[in-house]
Design a protein around this motif. Structure first.
Motif, PDB file in Angstrom:
ATOM      1  N   GLN A  43       0.842  -0.936  -0.241  1.00 48.85           N
ATOM      2  CA  GLN A  43       0.104  -0.109  -0.302  1.00 48.85           C
ATOM      3  C   GLN A  43       0.722   1.033   0.037  1.00 48.85           C
ATOM      4  O   GLN A  43      -0.040   2.387   0.552  1.00 48.85           O
ATOM      5  N   SER A  45       3.142   2.171  -2.628  1.00 45.37           N
ATOM      6  CA  SER A  45       2.929   2.955  -3.934  1.00 45.37           C
ATOM      7  C   SER A  45       4.163   3.700  -4.328  1.00 45.37           C
ATOM      8  O   SER A  45       5.106   4.725  -4.530  1.00 45.37           O
ATOM      9  N   ASP A  64       8.095   7.843  -5.807  1.00 46.82           N
ATOM     10  CA  ASP A  64       6.593   7.793  -5.326  1.00 46.82           C
ATOM     11  C   ASP A  64       5.642   8.277  -6.470  1.00 46.82           C
ATOM     12  O   ASP A  64       5.864   8.725  -7.152  1.00 46.82           O
ATOM     13  N   TYR A  65       5.304   6.971  -6.704  1.00 44.32           N
ATOM     14  CA  TYR A  65       5.350   6.339  -8.273  1.00 44.32           C
ATOM     15  C   TYR A  65       2.998   7.517  -8.458  1.00 44.32           C
ATOM     16  O   TYR A  65       2.902   7.142  -8.953  1.00 44.32           O
ATOM     17  N   LYS A  66       2.762   8.199  -6.817  1.00 41.85           N
ATOM     18  CA  LYS A  66       1.643   8.302  -7.148  1.00 41.85           C
ATOM     19  C   LYS A  66       1.698   9.769  -7.780  1.00 41.85           C
ATOM     20  O   LYS A  66       1.148  10.795  -8.496  1.00 41.85           O
ATOM     21  N   GLU A  67       2.422  10.182  -6.571  1.00 38.37           N
ATOM     22  CA  GLU A  67       3.404  11.909  -7.093  1.00 38.37           C
ATOM     23  C   GLU A  67       4.166  12.502  -8.025  1.00 38.37           C
ATOM     24  O   GLU A  67       4.514  13.316  -8.789  1.00 38.37           O
ATOM     25  N   TRP A  68       4.447  11.409  -8.394  1.00 38.19           N
ATOM     26  CA  TRP A  68       6.183  10.965  -9.746  1.00 38.19           C
ATOM     27  C   TRP A  68       6.658  11.857  -9.223  1.00 38.19           C
ATOM     28  O   TRP A  68       7.075  12.619  -9.645  1.00 38.19           O
ATOM     29  N   GLN A  90       3.765   3.776 -16.978  1.00 31.12           N
ATOM     30  CA  GLN A  90       2.361   3.920 -16.850  1.00 31.12           C
ATOM     31  C   GLN A  90       1.438   3.698 -17.886  1.00 31.12           C
ATOM     32  O   GLN A  90       0.183   3.133 -17.923  1.00 31.12           O
ATOM     33  N   THR A 100      -1.646   0.005  -5.854  1.00 26.92           N
ATOM     34  CA  THR A 100      -0.833   1.079  -4.649  1.00 26.92           C
ATOM     35  C   THR A 100       0.257  -0.676  -4.427  1.00 26.92           C
ATOM     36  O   THR A 100       1.452  -0.160  -3.301  1.00 26.92           O
TER      37      THR A 100
END
Length: 301
Positions: A43, A45, A64-68, A90, A100
């Protein structure tokens, strides 16, 4: 942990003109790039990226690949390229980097990075195999170029490749009867391909000239005698020399070499190909070029 391997490449014909659709003959090298991958459902990411050059750690990055965002790295500019490329992965993938999970990704380049055997193309192909996406698309989005190196990495074979009117390639057997007479010499520097390509692109070329290189490629593929192969390689070098208004590598560095010397890829660096003659090792080493391979030492045929 999963593992993928893509071989490096050497471009034997149609350097530069490959961009405009000339037929290319390229061969895979024994050394390439390994890619190791693992996934954890935590969870978070995150991507934990480690890149090795010949088993020595070169680049580390936590992303962090949610926020890059790059949370930690030892080489920011290289980590930024990895972020750009993984963003493209992606975008093209239906499954990777979509949830996640955290990803533990490790690469190992088996050859020295100044060899010019395809550190980028092998990475693009490894990532594409891992993510189940089109390697040519990922390469175009991340790097550009003609794409012949992707075809070699993908097929793990010698290929005939053409990128116009659309990408078309096929696996071929290129294992000439005189292969044991051929040698590959490293020029002690990596050529900046983009700079060389910009020079080429600035010049006007004709469809007829592009066709001439395609025809030379077809003839070279079918060669069964070294003297004929040598003659075709010299013709190829002279045509590009005339077009670029640049001296051939033989004129520049090996004027007294008794055999052809053929640039492999962008002119000015990386590898050249020649043929064995009495005292060839002393000849090239006497000029400061100590890295010399036989066919079977470098080509995976």
């Amino acid at each position: 942990m999963g593992e993928i391997f893509s071989p490096g490449k050497l471009m034997l014909t149609s350097e530069y003109f490959a961009i405009d659709g000339a037929l290319v003959l390229a061969v895979p090298t024994k050394l390439g790039q390994e890619f190791f991958f693992d996934e954890k459902n935590d969870q978070k990411s995150l991507i934990f990226w480690k890149a090795y050059h010949q088993n020595k750690l070169w680049l580390e990055a936590v992303i962090d690949y949610k926020e890059w965002q790059i949370l930690d790295t030892n080489i920011p500019i290289s980590a930024e390229f990895i972020v750009k490329t993984l963003k493209n992965v992606q975008q093209l993938s239906n499954s990777k980097l979509a949830g996640t999970d955290s990803y533990y990704l490790k690469t190992n380049l088996q050859f020295p990075s100044d060899f010019g055997l395809g550190s980028s193309s092998t990475l693009m192909n490894n990532l594409s195999e891992w993510a189940g996406i089109n390697a040519f698309q990922l390469n175009t989005m991340s790097l550009g170029g003609s794409g012949y190196d992707i075809a070699v990495a993908k097929e793990k074979s010698a290929v005939l490749y053409q990128n116009k009117p659309e990408i078309h390639y096929k696996k071929v057997t290129f294992n000439p009867v005189f292969k044991d007479e051929l040698i590959f010499i490293h020029l002690n520097q990596k050529q900046d391909s983009r700079e060389a390509i910009n020079l080429y692109k600035s010049k006007v070329k004709s469809d007829e000239l592009i066709e001439e290189f395609s025809n030379l490629t077809k003839e070279i593929l079918l060669c069964n005698k070294l003297d004929n192969f040598s003659r075709l390689m010299e013709i190829h070098e002279q045509k590009i020399s005339h077009f670029l208004n640049m001296p051939t590598v033989k004129d520049r560095l090996f004027e007294d070499c008794p055999f052809f010397v053929k640039s492999l890829g962008a002119w000015g660096g990386d590898f050249v190909m020649s043929a064995k003659f009495r005292g060839f090792k002393d000849y090239f080493r006497g000029k400061g070029f100590n890295t010399i391979f036989d066919w079977d030492n470098i080509i995976n045929s």
